[in-house]
Scaffold this motif. Structure first.
Motif, PDB file in Angstrom:
ATOM      1  N   GLN A  36       0.835  -1.194   0.000  1.00  0.00           N
ATOM      2  CA  GLN A  36       0.000   0.000   0.000  1.00  0.00           C
ATOM      3  C   GLN A  36       0.867   1.240   0.000  1.00  0.00           C
ATOM      4  O   GLN A  36       1.969   1.247   0.552  1.00  0.00           O
ATOM      5  CB  GLN A  36      -0.910   0.018   1.237  1.00  0.00           C
ATOM      6  CG  GLN A  36      -2.022  -1.002   1.209  1.00  0.00           C
ATOM      7  CD  GLN A  36      -2.980  -0.842   2.372  1.00  0.00           C
ATOM      8  OE1 GLN A  36      -2.548  -0.579   3.490  1.00  0.00           O
ATOM      9  NE2 GLN A  36      -4.258  -0.996   2.118  1.00  0.00           N
ATOM     10  N   ARG A  54      -4.206   7.091  -2.033  1.00  0.00           N
ATOM     11  CA  ARG A  54      -5.429   7.884  -2.113  1.00  0.00           C
ATOM     12  C   ARG A  54      -5.152   9.359  -2.329  1.00  0.00           C
ATOM     13  O   ARG A  54      -6.082  10.131  -2.597  1.00  0.00           O
ATOM     14  CB  ARG A  54      -6.248   7.696  -0.842  1.00  0.00           C
ATOM     15  CG  ARG A  54      -6.782   6.288  -0.672  1.00  0.00           C
ATOM     16  CD  ARG A  54      -7.700   6.194   0.525  1.00  0.00           C
ATOM     17  NE  ARG A  54      -8.308   4.875   0.644  1.00  0.00           N
ATOM     18  CZ  ARG A  54      -9.205   4.543   1.547  1.00  0.00           C
ATOM     19  NH1 ARG A  54      -9.608   5.438   2.449  1.00  0.00           N
ATOM     20  NH2 ARG A  54      -9.707   3.324   1.591  1.00  0.00           N
ATOM     21  N   TYR A 102      -0.444  12.346  -5.752  1.00  0.00           N
ATOM     22  CA  TYR A 102      -0.399  10.900  -5.600  1.00  0.00           C
ATOM     23  C   TYR A 102       1.014  10.394  -5.809  1.00  0.00           C
ATOM     24  O   TYR A 102       1.700  10.816  -6.755  1.00  0.00           O
ATOM     25  CB  TYR A 102      -1.291  10.224  -6.624  1.00  0.00           C
ATOM     26  CG  TYR A 102      -2.744  10.606  -6.574  1.00  0.00           C
ATOM     27  CD1 TYR A 102      -3.213  11.737  -7.242  1.00  0.00           C
ATOM     28  CD2 TYR A 102      -3.663   9.831  -5.866  1.00  0.00           C
ATOM     29  CE1 TYR A 102      -4.549  12.090  -7.202  1.00  0.00           C
ATOM     30  CE2 TYR A 102      -5.007  10.173  -5.828  1.00  0.00           C
ATOM     31  CZ  TYR A 102      -5.438  11.307  -6.492  1.00  0.00           C
ATOM     32  OH  TYR A 102      -6.777  11.643  -6.454  1.00  0.00           O
TER      33      TYR A 102
END
Length: 128
Positions: free
Chosen positions: A3, A120, A95
């Motif tokens: 992630q 995100r 991002y």
């Protein structure tokens, strides 16, 4: 699962600075080339900066060259974007993105199709 989590955004005045961070968490096998992209409201996402796996080579969009600096600390699994002399046109959501493989041309580096993972985003707003 890997992630990416961006942080560090905020509201600043023109001429001020911000430092964005991107934490890479989860199971990783080595370092990947990474990039920063941004998206202003109502506009397409655009390339900002890129760094290779060890941070020894960087590439910037013309609009930020000389003002932004991308760097990384692989010991901490962190990617950074130091943004100086911010302008209202720098406003957008930023991002961090992981490249699928090392990129080395001005055609491939800004191409979003070359990246396969992103977070995100973190909002940056620059007032005039």
């Amino acid at each position: 699962q890997v992630q990416l989590v961006e942080s560090g955004g905020g509201l600043v005045q023109a001429g001020e600075s911000l430092r964005l961070s991107c934490e890479v968490s989860g199971r990783t096998s080595g370092s990947y080339p990474m990039g920063w992209f941004r998206q202003a409201q109502g506009k397409e996402r655009e390339f900002v900066a890129y760094t290779n796996r060890i941070g020894g080579w960087t590439y910037y969009a013309d609009s930020v060259s000389g003002r932004f600096t991308i760097s990384r600390d692989n010991t901490k699994n962190l990617l950074y974007l130091q943004m100086n002399s911010l302008k209202p046109e720098d406003t957008g959501k930023y991002y961090c993105e992981r490249a699928k493989s090392p990129l080395g041309t001005t055609e491939t580096i800004p191409d979003m199709a070359q990246y396969d993972l992103w977070g995100r985003g973190t909002q940056v707003t620059v007032s005039s």
